[in-house]
Design a protein around this motif. Structure first.
Motif, PDB file in Angstrom:
ATOM      1  N   VAL A  20     -44.018  29.048   9.656  1.00  0.00           N
ATOM      2  CA  VAL A  20     -44.943  28.743  10.748  1.00  0.00           C
ATOM      3  C   VAL A  20     -44.139  28.646  12.040  1.00  0.00           C
ATOM      4  N   THR A  21     -44.608  29.329  13.073  1.00  0.00           N
ATOM      5  CA  THR A  21     -44.051  29.155  14.409  1.00  0.00           C
ATOM      6  C   THR A  21     -45.044  28.358  15.239  1.00  0.00           C
ATOM      7  N   PHE A  22     -44.577  27.224  15.735  1.00  0.00           N
ATOM      8  CA  PHE A  22     -45.378  26.394  16.632  1.00  0.00           C
ATOM      9  C   PHE A  22     -44.969  26.676  18.079  1.00  0.00           C
ATOM     10  N   TYR A  23     -45.943  26.777  18.940  1.00  0.00           N
ATOM     11  CA  TYR A  23     -45.705  26.847  20.372  1.00  0.00           C
ATOM     12  C   TYR A  23     -46.477  25.724  21.045  1.00  0.00           C
ATOM     13  N   SER A  24     -46.008  25.316  22.222  1.00  0.00           N
ATOM     14  CA  SER A  24     -46.827  24.447  23.061  1.00  0.00           C
ATOM     15  C   SER A  24     -47.460  25.317  24.145  1.00  0.00           C
TER      16      SER A  24
ATOM     17  N   VAL B 166     -40.363  27.235  12.889  1.00  0.00           N
ATOM     18  CA  VAL B 166     -39.750  27.630  14.160  1.00  0.00           C
ATOM     19  C   VAL B 166     -40.582  27.003  15.273  1.00  0.00           C
ATOM     20  N   CYS B 167     -39.912  26.458  16.270  1.00  0.00           N
ATOM     21  CA  CYS B 167     -40.619  25.795  17.376  1.00  0.00           C
ATOM     22  C   CYS B 167     -40.256  26.440  18.700  1.00  0.00           C
ATOM     23  N   GLY B 168     -41.284  26.718  19.499  1.00  0.00           N
ATOM     24  CA  GLY B 168     -41.081  27.329  20.797  1.00  0.00           C
ATOM     25  C   GLY B 168     -41.261  26.337  21.925  1.00  0.00           C
ATOM     26  N   THR B 169     -40.383  26.437  22.911  1.00  0.00           N
ATOM     27  CA  THR B 169     -40.532  25.630  24.111  1.00  0.00           C
ATOM     28  C   THR B 169     -40.050  26.434  25.296  1.00  0.00           C
ATOM     29  N   TRP B 170     -40.431  26.042  26.503  1.00  0.00           N
ATOM     30  CA  TRP B 170     -40.115  26.795  27.707  1.00  0.00           C
ATOM     31  C   TRP B 170     -39.048  26.068  28.505  1.00  0.00           C
ATOM     32  N   VAL B 171     -38.551  26.688  29.556  1.00  0.00           N
ATOM     33  CA  VAL B 171     -37.440  26.137  30.322  1.00  0.00           C
ATOM     34  C   VAL B 171     -37.759  24.756  30.884  1.00  0.00           C
ATOM     35  N   ASP B 172     -39.001  24.529  31.266  1.00  0.00           N
ATOM     36  CA  ASP B 172     -39.348  23.239  31.867  1.00  0.00           C
ATOM     37  C   ASP B 172     -39.591  22.157  30.823  1.00  0.00           C
ATOM     38  N   ASN B 173     -39.414  22.484  29.549  1.00  0.00           N
ATOM     39  CA  ASN B 173     -39.608  21.483  28.494  1.00  0.00           C
ATOM     40  C   ASN B 173     -38.449  21.477  27.498  1.00  0.00           C
ATOM     41  N   LEU B 174     -37.241  21.739  27.966  1.00  0.00           N
ATOM     42  CA  LEU B 174     -36.097  21.817  27.060  1.00  0.00           C
ATOM     43  C   LEU B 174     -35.824  20.489  26.360  1.00  0.00           C
ATOM     44  N   ALA B 175     -36.229  19.382  26.966  1.00  0.00           N
ATOM     45  CA  ALA B 175     -36.014  18.071  26.331  1.00  0.00           C
ATOM     46  C   ALA B 175     -36.841  17.917  25.060  1.00  0.00           C
ATOM     47  N   ASN B 176     -37.792  18.796  24.825  1.00  0.00           N
ATOM     48  CA  ASN B 176     -38.550  18.766  23.575  1.00  0.00           C
ATOM     49  C   ASN B 176     -37.691  19.099  22.362  1.00  0.00           C
TER      50      ASN B 176
ATOM     51  N   GLY C  97     -48.934  39.971   1.115  1.00  0.00           N
ATOM     52  CA  GLY C  97     -48.341  39.332  -0.047  1.00  0.00           C
ATOM     53  C   GLY C  97     -48.397  40.220  -1.271  1.00  0.00           C
ATOM     54  N   ASP C  98     -49.515  40.925  -1.452  1.00  0.00           N
ATOM     55  CA  ASP C  98     -49.644  41.849  -2.581  1.00  0.00           C
ATOM     56  C   ASP C  98     -48.594  42.948  -2.533  1.00  0.00           C
ATOM     57  N   LEU C  99     -48.195  43.318  -1.313  1.00  0.00           N
ATOM     58  CA  LEU C  99     -47.199  44.379  -1.136  1.00  0.00           C
ATOM     59  C   LEU C  99     -45.771  43.851  -1.202  1.00  0.00           C
ATOM     60  N   GLY C 100     -45.617  42.542  -1.339  1.00  0.00           N
ATOM     61  CA  GLY C 100     -44.290  41.957  -1.463  1.00  0.00           C
ATOM     62  C   GLY C 100     -43.672  41.469  -0.177  1.00  0.00           C
ATOM     63  N   PHE C 101     -44.436  41.458   0.916  1.00  0.00           N
ATOM     64  CA  PHE C 101     -43.914  40.959   2.188  1.00  0.00           C
ATOM     65  C   PHE C 101     -44.081  39.442   2.269  1.00  0.00           C
ATOM     66  N   LYS C 102     -43.193  38.794   2.994  1.00  0.00           N
ATOM     67  CA  LYS C 102     -43.361  37.385   3.308  1.00  0.00           C
ATOM     68  C   LYS C 102     -44.482  37.234   4.335  1.00  0.00           C
ATOM     69  N   LYS C 103     -44.947  35.986   4.505  1.00  0.00           N
ATOM     70  CA  LYS C 103     -46.113  35.752   5.364  1.00  0.00           C
ATOM     71  C   LYS C 103     -45.855  34.588   6.310  1.00  0.00           C
ATOM     72  N   ALA C 104     -46.311  34.762   7.547  1.00  0.00           N
ATOM     73  CA  ALA C 104     -46.136  33.726   8.565  1.00  0.00           C
ATOM     74  C   ALA C 104     -47.381  33.647   9.434  1.00  0.00           C
ATOM     75  N   ILE C 105     -47.516  32.522  10.131  1.00  0.00           N
ATOM     76  CA  ILE C 105     -48.573  32.365  11.129  1.00  0.00           C
ATOM     77  C   ILE C 105     -47.989  31.710  12.369  1.00  0.00           C
ATOM     78  N   THR C 106     -48.670  31.912  13.494  1.00  0.00           N
ATOM     79  CA  THR C 106     -48.303  31.209  14.730  1.00  0.00           C
ATOM     80  C   THR C 106     -49.423  30.248  15.103  1.00  0.00           C
ATOM     81  N   ILE C 107     -49.032  29.088  15.640  1.00  0.00           N
ATOM     82  CA  ILE C 107     -49.968  28.052  16.056  1.00  0.00           C
ATOM     83  C   ILE C 107     -49.574  27.571  17.448  1.00  0.00           C
ATOM     84  N   ILE C 108     -50.550  27.474  18.342  1.00  0.00           N
ATOM     85  CA  ILE C 108     -50.314  26.961  19.684  1.00  0.00           C
ATOM     86  C   ILE C 108     -50.944  25.576  19.807  1.00  0.00           C
ATOM     87  N   LEU C 109     -50.144  24.605  20.211  1.00  0.00           N
ATOM     88  CA  LEU C 109     -50.643  23.245  20.405  1.00  0.00           C
ATOM     89  C   LEU C 109     -50.993  23.029  21.876  1.00  0.00           C
TER      90      LEU C 109
END
Length: 332
Positions: free
Chosen positions: A205-209, A246-256, A169-181
């Motif tokens: 924030v990128t969420f994954y299952s 952003v939300c991540g899901t896999w082929v077997d959970n496309l209905a999410n 942030g001090d250098l002027g970049f944006k910031k993100a985190i990833t979280i796995i549920l």
């Protein structure tokens, strides 16, 4: 917090309804397709409990054999550009590439897409080496509860990740985190996530299952329930209306995907792109976006977009290889 209490009381639909209104108001109807481009299948740490790389390390004698070729990486970026996909970030395990190599790859992708890229390459303080080719830095937190996170990811502390993101942030970049549920967190742990987003002024924030991998402690554990996942995303959207999610899901959970979009997702990720493009699974992604009342940026089915691009020079053999995979899907 009220949103956490509602999640604990199973009022997910109430949270989703409110989150959906906020998302449309603050971000509009567009949904992006996001692609994490992997640089290698090696990690010097290799001890995150959920990660398949923890099972790879004993089997790889020379880490250099797990590195992808530069031209293959750049070809993937070119195809993302053709299909209208965003490059979510460049991702690589610890010790896979040097800072100068990553900078070079990012710079060439910037030339291809006209957009700076995000990095998700582990904890590093070499951020001053990067420039206009980088938009933001991602910290792979995975679990925001500090005690549980130390058990799951012993070699990457929240303190060190936070220090890196503060520096970014001090250098002027944006910031993100990833979280796995699905790693053993509870709804009450959201307070740690919300504090982290607040304290670090997180932009995305990128969420994954959880995707259980053989040979890990989670191999026999199921991914989290779809409405729990949706409830966490909705609670986060309500708490942080302007946050990119952003939300991540896999082929077997496309209905999410439909529920996640209605809960506040701006983008969708974690797809095996070249296995799904042009298949019924790719079409399913587009239908999930359509029936959520959103407009999709990019395509998962349009072969004209995939095939029509500028001359690619040295990248052409790699591009052809990826396209052939997609065309093979079409013939099935």
């Amino acid at each position: 917090m009220q949103v956490i209490k509602k999640l604990e009381e199973f009022k997910t639909l109430e949270l989703m309804e409110k989150a959906n209104k906020i998302t449309l108001q603050e971000h509009g109807p567009e949904i992006t397709l996001e692609r994490a481009i992997f640089l290698s299948w090696w990690c010097d740490k290799g001890d995150c409990a959920f990660c398949y790389m923890s099972t790879q390390k004993p089997n790889i004698k020379d880490p250099k054999t797990a590195r992808r070729k530069f031209d293959a990486i750049l070809a993937e970026a070119e195809l993302c550009q053709r299909m209208g996909w965003n490059i979510e970030f460049l991702s690589g395990g610890y010790g896979s590439f040097s800072t100068s190599e990553i900078k070079s790859i990012a710079g060439q992708i910037y030339e291809i897409t006209g957009k700076p890229v995000w990095l998700n390459i582990g904890i590093t303080q070499d951020l001053e080496e990067y420039g206009e080719e980088i938009e933001g830095i991602t910290g792979a937190v995975e679990m925001a509860n500090p005690k549980k996170q130390k058990e799951i990811c012993p070699s990457k502390s929240i303190e060190d990740i936070s220090a890196m993101l503060d520096f970014a942030g001090d250098l002027g970049f944006k910031k993100a985190i990833t979280i796995i549920l699905g790693l053993g967190e509870t709804p009450s742990d959201l307070k740690y996530l919300f504090d982290l987003i607040d304290d670090l002024k997180i932009d995305r924030v990128t969420f994954y299952s959880l995707n259980p991998h053989d040979g890990t402690p989670f191999e026999n554990q199921s991914p989290p329930a779809s409405l729990y996942y949706a409830g966490v995303v909705a609670a986060t959207r309500i708490k942080f209306p302007k946050l990119e999610i952003v939300c991540g899901t896999w082929v077997d959970n496309l209905a999410n995907m439909g529920p996640l979009i209605l809960s506040g997702a701006n983008g969708l990720t974690k797809f095996p792109l070249f296995k799904m493009f042009g298949t019924r699974y790719g079409k399913r992604v587009e239908e999930e976006v359509y029936w959520a009342g959103r407009k999709l940026k990019g395509t998962f089915t349009d072969f004209d977009q995939l095939l029509n691009g500028p001359p690619a020079g040295a990248l052409e053999p790699y591009i052809k290889r990826y396209i052939d995979k997609c065309l093979n899907n079409k013939s099935k």
